[in-house]
Design a protein around this motif. Structure first.
Motif, PDB file in Angstrom:
ATOM      1  N   PRO A  84      -3.436  12.346  -7.421  1.00 39.83           N
ATOM      2  CA  PRO A  84      -3.445  13.793  -7.356  1.00 39.83           C
ATOM      3  C   PRO A  84      -4.703  14.761  -8.037  1.00 39.83           C
ATOM      4  O   PRO A  84      -4.721  16.103  -7.699  1.00 39.83           O
ATOM      5  N   MET A  92       1.960  -4.022 -12.631  1.00 36.55           N
ATOM      6  CA  MET A  92       3.327  -3.803 -11.926  1.00 36.55           C
ATOM      7  C   MET A  92       4.354  -3.077 -12.809  1.00 36.55           C
ATOM      8  O   MET A  92       5.212  -2.464 -12.248  1.00 36.55           O
ATOM      9  N   GLU A 120      -0.467   1.848   6.023  1.00 37.35           N
ATOM     10  CA  GLU A 120      -0.288   3.029   5.078  1.00 37.35           C
ATOM     11  C   GLU A 120       0.795   3.983   5.862  1.00 37.35           C
ATOM     12  O   GLU A 120       0.772   5.005   5.462  1.00 37.35           O
ATOM     13  N   GLU A 131       5.793   6.809  -1.107  1.00 39.78           N
ATOM     14  CA  GLU A 131       6.471   5.764  -0.836  1.00 39.78           C
ATOM     15  C   GLU A 131       5.435   4.473  -0.808  1.00 39.78           C
ATOM     16  O   GLU A 131       4.282   4.982  -0.754  1.00 39.78           O
ATOM     17  N   VAL A 138      -2.436   3.360  -8.553  1.00 40.26           N
ATOM     18  CA  VAL A 138      -2.736   4.615  -7.685  1.00 40.26           C
ATOM     19  C   VAL A 138      -2.480   4.369  -6.256  1.00 40.26           C
ATOM     20  O   VAL A 138      -2.018   5.129  -5.681  1.00 40.26           O
ATOM     21  N   TYR A 139      -3.101   3.380  -5.637  1.00 41.44           N
ATOM     22  CA  TYR A 139      -2.988   3.083  -4.242  1.00 41.44           C
ATOM     23  C   TYR A 139      -1.727   1.981  -3.687  1.00 41.44           C
ATOM     24  O   TYR A 139      -1.605   1.810  -2.565  1.00 41.44           O
ATOM     25  N   GLN A 187       0.854  -4.544  -5.408  1.00 41.95           N
ATOM     26  CA  GLN A 187       2.631  -4.647  -5.667  1.00 41.95           C
ATOM     27  C   GLN A 187       3.047  -5.845  -4.832  1.00 41.95           C
ATOM     28  O   GLN A 187       4.531  -5.656  -4.830  1.00 41.95           O
ATOM     29  N   ALA A 230       2.499   8.819  -6.813  1.00 43.36           N
ATOM     30  CA  ALA A 230       1.402   8.095  -6.997  1.00 43.36           C
ATOM     31  C   ALA A 230       0.286   9.122  -7.933  1.00 43.36           C
ATOM     32  O   ALA A 230       0.337  10.006  -7.606  1.00 43.36           O
ATOM     33  N   GLY A 231      -0.038   8.316  -9.218  1.00 43.83           N
ATOM     34  CA  GLY A 231      -0.928   8.877  -9.884  1.00 43.83           C
ATOM     35  C   GLY A 231      -0.175   9.674 -11.062  1.00 43.83           C
ATOM     36  O   GLY A 231      -0.788  10.199 -12.192  1.00 43.83           O
ATOM     37  N   GLU A 282       1.588   5.754 -14.235  1.00 41.67           N
ATOM     38  CA  GLU A 282       1.358   4.957 -13.077  1.00 41.67           C
ATOM     39  C   GLU A 282       0.448   3.598 -13.382  1.00 41.67           C
ATOM     40  O   GLU A 282      -0.176   3.617 -14.570  1.00 41.67           O
ATOM     41  N   THR A 283       0.587   2.570 -12.794  1.00 40.97           N
ATOM     42  CA  THR A 283      -0.109   1.343 -12.836  1.00 40.97           C
ATOM     43  C   THR A 283      -0.978   0.980 -11.616  1.00 40.97           C
ATOM     44  O   THR A 283      -1.982   0.282 -11.723  1.00 40.97           O
ATOM     45  N   THR A 300       4.715   0.780   1.036  1.00 34.64           N
ATOM     46  CA  THR A 300       5.032  -0.056   1.941  1.00 34.64           C
ATOM     47  C   THR A 300       4.659  -1.358   1.986  1.00 34.64           C
ATOM     48  O   THR A 300       3.478  -1.687   1.615  1.00 34.64           O
ATOM     49  N   GLY A 347       0.884  -5.335 -16.798  1.00 34.39           N
ATOM     50  CA  GLY A 347      -0.179  -3.988 -16.523  1.00 34.39           C
ATOM     51  C   GLY A 347      -0.479  -3.488 -15.217  1.00 34.39           C
ATOM     52  O   GLY A 347      -0.857  -2.315 -14.884  1.00 34.39           O
ATOM     53  N   LYS A 385       0.793  -1.371  -0.148  1.00 30.10           N
ATOM     54  CA  LYS A 385       0.019  -0.162   0.076  1.00 30.10           C
ATOM     55  C   LYS A 385       0.887   1.246  -0.021  1.00 30.10           C
ATOM     56  O   LYS A 385       2.040   1.197   0.698  1.00 30.10           O
ATOM     57  N   ASN A 386       0.178   2.455  -0.492  1.00 29.22           N
ATOM     58  CA  ASN A 386       1.254   3.832  -0.448  1.00 29.22           C
ATOM     59  C   ASN A 386       1.320   4.014   1.108  1.00 29.22           C
ATOM     60  O   ASN A 386       0.246   3.702   1.857  1.00 29.22           O
ATOM     61  N   SER A 387       2.383   4.528   1.253  1.00 27.15           N
ATOM     62  CA  SER A 387       2.547   5.228   2.678  1.00 27.15           C
ATOM     63  C   SER A 387       2.741   6.673   2.264  1.00 27.15           C
ATOM     64  O   SER A 387       3.927   7.204   1.928  1.00 27.15           O
ATOM     65  N   GLY A 388       1.590   7.559   1.911  1.00 26.00           N
ATOM     66  CA  GLY A 388       1.895   8.675   1.273  1.00 26.00           C
ATOM     67  C   GLY A 388       2.229   8.524  -0.201  1.00 26.00           C
ATOM     68  O   GLY A 388       2.539   7.448  -0.624  1.00 26.00           O
ATOM     69  N   PRO A 389       2.034   9.770  -0.839  1.00 24.48           N
ATOM     70  CA  PRO A 389       2.124   9.365  -2.437  1.00 24.48           C
ATOM     71  C   PRO A 389       3.627   9.162  -3.162  1.00 24.48           C
ATOM     72  O   PRO A 389       3.704   8.833  -4.289  1.00 24.48           O
TER      73      PRO A 389
END
Lengths: 107, 447
Positions: free
Chosen positions: B44, B354, B250, A22, A90-91, A95, A82-83, A87-88, A24, B352, A16-20
């Protein structure tokens, strides 16, 4: 040396993202024994995550053991914010697949 | 007061909750109801375009249930990061929903509205004081000028000021998630470590329960030593593991959770199962440091048009990469110099999900392709996508035997103009002070 697939030891393996900026990874182990085995194996190093994601080891920002949740967490720099263009995910929630291939060495 | 009860109905305003769970939460006589209404996770676009990622009707549904109950019982209702991203445009969007409900249900109350916008000139004058928060470059004047909206995360202090002045409802712009849950407790002198840690968990409502859910309610009861937590839906429970694991979610470091004015230090936190559904948490400490606020901003980088297509031909798939490279070159040949654009192919069934991180880029028996064109105007993006799609559809690759067309296009029209594209360009810290953001007061429903 014998080894156990991480999927036999952990019941949560996620990204999961840890902010846009990083990404984690959390690996939460089934029981104290599995967590201890994982920690003592010494396999969870920045080098491991660099190899799994084919990134320079400097991009691995930390690997942290967290006993209250029987978890090991690793964080890497996102390859793009992120985004952004290219990007493949966003969240960053899909991964984690390379983590499923981890083998934990046992005595 | 030696105990303070906080109700969190939902993880994000608009994600919903079962009405029965909310009513059960009210039977615990909450002193405050808190709702986090935002996140940076959806990307964004929402901050940049000034649009909420939550649905208006869904936000209204949640508030239409919460607002009258809170007012009837004189429970302060605190909403943080209004409209998903918390800029003034999002705040106005959320405020309008509240005013609409007030008119429909004949409610009147005092509302505090707290903007979180950062003035560009102010930021430009303080550029050299900012530091990147994470692996990104130092802030430049161009980043500031290009950003459509710039916000910063406020702490709990402006919410306290709103409560001091008698607000029944507080609607905040971009806010540190725990602030709406902790502000009343901190105003009343409860210790900041447990108050903020409880807020950190409550902001996700029942996500920290088992089974976890973002659309169900959670109650936290704070005291002088720590706090206890339980979900209001009897089908869920809090366990030591479900609550402890929440600080992983997160976040980069589960032991140390930074926010405005300091960090939550969880190294000596203890989790204890009180009964089957309740967990007690003690020992969390808030360590103060120099007050700083997190800035967020994103900028417009163009407009996107996309087309979705499938490929089933094994000969095409066997030379997928070459075909895509050749088509990309054909687009470039046709439009070089006349359009500044980005063209990419997302190939599902290959990499698609990764992209460059994919360890096993092996195509399946069929693949899905998204043609993704971004250009300086929507018309130019339409042109690139259209030309690319038609070229790929009829491209005569080596060994081709299916000469009628290379793509299975599921839709007519095939091309989808997807609108503006933004990217994050500000994610930096700025030294500040706790009451930098000021509440404004409005009387709702009174003439």
């Amino acid at each position: 040396m014998k080894s156990v697939p991480i999927t036999e030891l952990a019941h949560v393996i996620r990204s999961k993202n840890s902010g846009p900026f990083e990404l984690t990874f959390d690996m939460i182990f089934k029981d104290d024994q599995s967590f201890d085995l994982a920690v003592k194996s010494g396999v969870f190093t920045p080098q491991l995550f660099a190899e799994l994601y084919k990134i320079p080891v400097e991009k691995v920002l930390g690997v942290i053991e967290y006993p209250p949740a029987r978890a090991i967490k690793a964080t890497i720099a996102r390859i793009r914010p992120a985004g952004s263009l290219g990007e493949t995910d966003v969240y960053g929630a899909q991964q984690h697949a390379p983590l499923l291939t981890i083998k934990v060495p046992v005595e | 007061m030696n105990k303070l009860t906080v109700l969190s109905p939902t993880a994000i305003l608009g994600y919903g909750f079962p009405k029965q769970s909310f009513l059960e939460g009210l039977t615990h006589n909450p002193d405050v109801i808190g709702v986090d209404a935002g996140s940076v996770d959806p990307g964004p676009y929402y901050l940049g375009a000034g649009v909420s990622f939550t649905d208006r009707a869904a936000v209204k549904r949640d508030l239409a249930l919460i607002l009258p109950e809170a007012l009837k019982r004189k429970i302060p209702l605190m909403i943080g990061t209004a409209g998903g991203s918390g800029a003034s445009v999002h705040l106005a969007w959320n405020r309008e929903i509240i005013e609409e409900i007030a008119a429909e249900q004949n409610l009147s109350f005092k509302m505090a509205v707290i903007p979180a916008d950062i003035d560009k000139d102010y930021l430009l004058a303080n550029l050299d004081k900012t530091t990147p928060l994470g692996p990104l470059p130092a802030l430049t004047a161009k980043d500031v000028q290009d950003s459509t909206h710039i916000v910063a995360q406020m702490g709990w202090e402006p919410y306290r000021e709103a409560l001091d002045q008698g607000a029944d409802v507080v609607l905040g712009g971009r806010t540190y998630d725990p602030a709406v849950f902790a502000a009343l407790a901190l105003k009343l002198g409860f210790p900041s470590g447990p108050a903020l840690h409880m807020g950190k968990i409550l902001e996700c409502a029942a996500i920290a329960a088992e089974p976890g859910s973002g659309r169900d309610c959670m109650v936290g009861i704070l005291d002088e030593e720590g706090f206890t937590l339980f979900p209001t839906n009897p089908e869920r429970r809090c366990t030591v593991k479900s609550v402890a694991a929440h600080s992983l979610y997160e976040k980069s470091n589960p032991w140390l959770l930074p926010g405005p004015g300091g960090a939550l230090d969880l190294r000596n936190t203890r989790y204890q199962q009180v009964d089957e559904r309740t967990v007690r948490v003690t020992g969390s400490v808030f360590v103060k440091n120099d007050y700083a606020i997190k800035l967020e901003g994103s900028r417009l980088i163009g407009y996107r048009t996309l087309a979705i297509a499938g490929v089933r031909d094994p000969i095409f798939i066997s030379q997928l990469q070459q075909v895509l490279d050749q088509v990309r070159a054909a687009v470039k040949d046709n439009f070089e110099g006349s359009a500044n654009y980005s063209l990419e192919f997302k190939v599902y069934g290959l990499n698609g999900v990764m992209g460059d991180l994919e360890p096993t880029p092996v195509p399946g028996h069929e693949v899905g392709i998204i043609i993704d064109a971004v250009a300086s105007t929507q018309e130019k993006a339409n042109t690139i996508c259209s030309f690319c799609r038609s070229t790929l559809l009829h491209y005569g690759y080596e060994g081709r035997i299916a000469t009628a067309g290379n793509l299975a296009l599921p839709y007519s029209p095939s091309d989808v103009p997807a609108g503006a594209v933004y990217e994050y360009c500000i994610h930096h810290l700025l030294p500040s002070e706790p009451n930098f953001f000021k509440p404004e007061f409005v009387e709702v429903g009174k003439r």
